[in-house]
Design a protein around this motif. Structure first.
Motif, PDB file in Angstrom:
ATOM      1  N   PRO A 227     -14.971  -0.956   1.096  1.00 12.75           N
ATOM      2  CA  PRO A 227     -14.265  -1.617  -0.001  1.00 12.75           C
ATOM      3  C   PRO A 227     -14.212  -0.836  -1.304  1.00 12.75           C
ATOM      4  N   THR A 228     -15.263  -0.075  -1.628  1.00 13.09           N
ATOM      5  CA  THR A 228     -15.312   0.647  -2.902  1.00 13.09           C
ATOM      6  C   THR A 228     -15.903   2.028  -2.679  1.00 13.09           C
ATOM      7  N   THR A 250      -8.112  -0.987   1.056  1.00 12.12           N
ATOM      8  CA  THR A 250      -9.011  -1.537   0.043  1.00 12.12           C
ATOM      9  C   THR A 250      -8.329  -2.623  -0.778  1.00 12.12           C
ATOM     10  N   SER A 251      -7.041  -2.486  -1.001  1.00  8.64           N
ATOM     11  CA  SER A 251      -6.307  -3.510  -1.758  1.00  8.64           C
ATOM     12  C   SER A 251      -6.211  -4.808  -0.975  1.00  8.64           C
ATOM     13  N   ALA A 254      -9.538  -6.432  -1.222  1.00  8.18           N
ATOM     14  CA  ALA A 254      -9.747  -6.947  -2.582  1.00  8.18           C
ATOM     15  C   ALA A 254      -8.957  -8.229  -2.820  1.00  8.18           C
ATOM     16  N   ARG A 255      -7.769  -8.330  -2.212  1.00  2.00           N
ATOM     17  CA  ARG A 255      -6.961  -9.548  -2.386  1.00  2.00           C
ATOM     18  C   ARG A 255      -7.634 -10.749  -1.735  1.00  2.00           C
ATOM     19  N   ASN A 258     -10.482 -11.669  -4.216  1.00  2.32           N
ATOM     20  CA  ASN A 258      -9.945 -12.184  -5.489  1.00  2.32           C
ATOM     21  C   ASN A 258      -8.441 -12.329  -5.375  1.00  2.32           C
TER      22      ASN A 258
END
Length: 340
Positions: A227-228, A250-251, A254-255, A258
């Motif tokens: 993820p990061t 990763t986007s 992340a969605r 959040n």
């Protein structure tokens, strides 16, 4: 090829006991120095620690010990075993005996082309569900449980190719939660299967939100994303070049954690290990090549993601860093308050 344990699997005998010190499983002693595993200290005496403070052992320790399960909790473990048959020859059952989870998620079972008959699993887990790929020796996901679910689903609703989904997802509905186990699509070498990964992500994002509207979700398995930049050793060199660490992947992750403002009514999710270990650079996957284990060069690909509203119920979430050698992945385990 992974290094093999010294003793023949046909000659091994293991003990499985719950004591005040915790759960223990002991294969016979090897001719090499003994290594004791304790989740509390993460100390492996015969190998030391890599620069990222994870153990460097390349076979399972002689003695595996974990702290006892917390009272009134459910223990869930997830492990990419990189082939059930191969893992069984390298000590698979000794980890299972020591961990003794209420639910065990297995990913990349690979050689399993029919539901296996394994007394060590069937005696421990009366409810067993296998999602088997149509392609032999490919992918494969299983959920083994001590508790009977209300329902079981092995599909990803909306995905246009059900055959592609086989072997990658199992959803168990329990009274209080949905448990979703996945072996997420890999974007492939040189990102050649990124289109398939994007299609998976598109439908999975919708699916997990739909489940979350009904009851909280516990999502676990090999999610095939770091993820990061904290979740892999060489982030800059791999960014947008290597499967698992691209803008697309990763986007999407992340969605889920959040949701954007446009996703009206969507709830947040929590990457629970990262929340509890905000600065640790610990990984769950180490390639067998290039001495990656010793150098601490790895990726955190295996994890649990939970509906935010139940995150506070999690009492423990750890990477079992010492459990390496039966697979090129380490298991991840959590304990959540109450029953499923």
């Amino acid at each position: 090829m992974a290094p093999k344990r010294a003793a023949s699997s046909k000659k091994r005998k293991a003990s499985d006991t719950d004591t005040e010190e915790g759960r223990t499983a002991s294969p016979p002693a090897r001719s090499t120095k003994k290594a004791k595993v304790t989740a509390a200290t993460r100390d492996v005496e015969d190998t030391g620690l890599a620069p990222n403070r994870q153990p460097t052992n390349k076979v399972l320790p002689t003695r595996i010990t974990f702290p006892p399960q917390g009272k009134n909790t459910t223990r869930i473990a997830s492990w990419n075993i990189s082939g059930l048959a191969a893992s069984q020859k390298k000590g698979f059952k000794y980890y299972v005996e020591a961990e003794d989870p209420d639910v065990l998620i297995l990913t990349e079972t690979k050689e399993v082309n029919d539901e296996p008959v394994d007394p060590s699993l069937s005696d421990r887990f009366p409810y067993r569900y296998w999602s088997i790929s149509e392609r032999k020796t490919y992918s494969g996901t299983a959920v083994l449980s001590k508790h009977e679910p209300l329902s079981v689903d092995k599909t990803l609703p909306g995905h246009p190719d059900p055959s592609y989904v086989k072997g990658r997802i199992i959803t168990l509905e329990f009274e209080n939660y949905y448990l979703v186990a996945t072996y997420v699509v890999n974007a492939g070498q040189k990102l050649k299967t990124m289109s398939e990964k994007k299609l998976w992500n598109q439908h999975f994002e919708v699916y997990i939100r739909d489940l979350d509207k009904k009851k909280p979700v516990i999502w676990g398995g090999d999610l095939n994303v770091a993820p990061t930049e904290k979740d892999l050793k060489n982030a800059k060199q791999n960014w947008n070049k290597t499967a698992g660490y691209t803008e697309e992947e990763t986007s999407s992750f992340a969605r889920i954690l959040n949701p954007p403002d446009s996703a009206a009514g969507a709830n947040k999710f929590v990457d629970i290990w990262r929340e509890r270990h905000p600065e640790d650079r610990h990984y769950t996957y180490f390639s067998y090549r290039f001495n990656c284990r010793t150098k601490g060069i790895g990726w955190r690909l295996d994890m649990f993601v939970l509906s935010e509203r139940i995150a506070e119920r999690v009492k423990m979430c750890e990477i079992r860093s010492e459990i390496y050698g039966a697979s090129d992945h380490c298991p991840v385990v959590l304990e959540i308050e109450g029953s499923l």
